[in-house]
Design a protein around this motif. Structure first.
Motif, PDB file in Angstrom:
ATOM      1  N   THR A  43      -0.947   4.148  -0.625  1.00  0.00           N
ATOM      2  CA  THR A  43      -0.299   4.525   0.553  1.00  0.00           C
ATOM      3  C   THR A  43      -1.421   3.918   1.859  1.00  0.00           C
ATOM      4  O   THR A  43      -0.107   3.562   2.580  1.00  0.00           O
ATOM      5  N   ILE A  90       5.932   5.189  -5.354  1.00  0.00           N
ATOM      6  CA  ILE A  90       4.515   6.100  -5.265  1.00  0.00           C
ATOM      7  C   ILE A  90       4.401   7.453  -6.071  1.00  0.00           C
ATOM      8  O   ILE A  90       3.588   7.740  -7.389  1.00  0.00           O
ATOM      9  N   VAL A  91       5.944   8.071  -5.624  1.00  0.00           N
ATOM     10  CA  VAL A  91       6.011   9.149  -5.997  1.00  0.00           C
ATOM     11  C   VAL A  91       5.769   9.700  -8.018  1.00  0.00           C
ATOM     12  O   VAL A  91       5.692  10.549  -8.788  1.00  0.00           O
ATOM     13  N   TYR A 135       0.671   0.345   1.781  1.00  0.00           N
ATOM     14  CA  TYR A 135       1.562   0.555   2.771  1.00  0.00           C
ATOM     15  C   TYR A 135       1.900   0.893   4.235  1.00  0.00           C
ATOM     16  O   TYR A 135       2.487   0.000   4.809  1.00  0.00           O
ATOM     17  N   PRO A 174      14.824   4.252  -4.118  1.00  0.00           N
ATOM     18  CA  PRO A 174      15.054   3.457  -2.896  1.00  0.00           C
ATOM     19  C   PRO A 174      13.746   3.126  -1.695  1.00  0.00           C
ATOM     20  O   PRO A 174      13.967   2.306  -1.579  1.00  0.00           O
ATOM     21  N   ARG A 175      13.044   3.928  -1.712  1.00  0.00           N
ATOM     22  CA  ARG A 175      12.032   4.006  -0.792  1.00  0.00           C
ATOM     23  C   ARG A 175      10.791   3.886  -1.343  1.00  0.00           C
ATOM     24  O   ARG A 175      10.607   3.910  -2.816  1.00  0.00           O
ATOM     25  N   THR A 176       9.631   3.480  -0.578  1.00  0.00           N
ATOM     26  CA  THR A 176       8.362   3.359  -1.450  1.00  0.00           C
ATOM     27  C   THR A 176       8.061   4.157  -1.694  1.00  0.00           C
ATOM     28  O   THR A 176       7.155   4.729  -2.908  1.00  0.00           O
ATOM     29  N   ALA A 177       7.695   4.993  -1.022  1.00  0.00           N
ATOM     30  CA  ALA A 177       6.966   6.635  -1.335  1.00  0.00           C
ATOM     31  C   ALA A 177       8.373   6.997  -2.556  1.00  0.00           C
ATOM     32  O   ALA A 177       7.273   7.643  -3.687  1.00  0.00           O
ATOM     33  N   ASP A 178       9.519   6.955  -2.913  1.00  0.00           N
ATOM     34  CA  ASP A 178       9.856   7.802  -4.038  1.00  0.00           C
ATOM     35  C   ASP A 178       8.908   6.511  -5.090  1.00  0.00           C
ATOM     36  O   ASP A 178       9.088   7.143  -6.372  1.00  0.00           O
TER      37      ASP A 178
END
Lengths: 139, 122
Positions: free
Chosen positions: A85, A40-41, A88, A34-38
């Motif tokens: 990172t 990237i991970v 964004y 759901p999120r951008t960090a997801d």
């Protein structure tokens, strides 16, 4: 000796198949995250698994130069995380700054009233550009 | 001599399969946790322990030569790069999440003087 060779082949092929399935699951995580960090991970995890696959091919094929590709892939994967990172976070901070400026100028126009619209707008522009401290260069 | 080769194969296979098991646990954690900062905890496990086990098993199978040294260099590079990338991703998440107070608490260590040390309890 032949059984040893076949054992190596079975082990490497099995591990490669399992890693390929795990990479597909990583891709699923990147799609539904759901999120951008997801995302990237998930990209970082895919990079790690591809590194392991290239390392297995190094030993399976007996080609030493694939280890160099492995090392360079690790560096590029790390660089990709850093760049994504930064990009964004920069986009987010820029958007936030713009929104705060727009909100501040709108508030000033409402408070100064209708009689001095030109003066009020000019003043609000000056104040908006100089007075607002948005961020401390956290990028 | 063939027994020695088999022992080496079994040791390497044990390390390699341990690494794959770590990757499977990582994937289960990534799909079971509910929030990015929790998922990152599981994802960082594969970056250090999973790839460490896998490449250690491959080094055992390959023997001592320049290729093994390069594979060990990959492990060392990931030891340094994985915490940095985790830190960057966590900072991105904490910065960009507008209503993150429901999910986590941020303690700003720079702006609190020493008085918080007395207030803090165990």
């Amino acid at each position: 000796m032949e059984s040893l060779e076949s054992a190596y082949g079975i082990l490497f092929t099995g591990v490669l198949i399992v890693l390929a399935a795990l990479i597909l699951l990583c891709l699923l995580r990147a799609i539904i995250g759901p999120r951008t960090a997801d995302r990237i991970v998930a990209a970082n995890m895919m990079g790690t698994m591809v590194i392991v696959m290239i390392a297995i091919l190094t030993v399976k094929l007996g080609e030493g130069y694939l280890a160099d590709i492995c090392l360079i892939y690790a560096m590029i994967s790390f660089l990709a995380v850093i760049v994504l990172t930064k990009v964004y976070m920069g986009v987010y901070l820029e958007k936030k700054e713009k929104d705060e400026k727009a909100a501040a100028s709108r508030n000033r126009e409402e408070t100064t009233g209708d009689g001095q619209t030109q003066d009020g707008s000019a003043q609000s522009l000056q104040d908006g550009s100089s007075g607002e401290e948005v961020s401390d260069g956290n990028i | 001599m063939e027994i020695f080769e088999w022992v080496r194969f079994l040791a390497g296979a044990a390390f390699l399969l341990a690494g794959v098991v770590i990757f499977l646990i990582e994937m289960a954690g990534v799909f079971r946790f509910r929030y990015v900062l929790n998922r990152m905890h599981a994802a960082a496990m594969g970056d250090t322990l999973g790839i460490g086990f896998c490449l250690l098993g491959l080094i055992v199978m390959n023997g001592l030569n320049v290729t093994s040294l390069k594979l060990f260099l990959v492990i060392v590079f990931l030891w340094f790069s994985s915490p940095v990338s985790s830190h960057l991703i966590a900072r991105l998440e904490v910065t960009t999440n507008e209503d993150g107070e429901k999910q986590y608490q941020v303690k700003n260590l720079d702006q609190e003087p020493q008085e918080s040390g007395g207030k803090e309890e165990l």
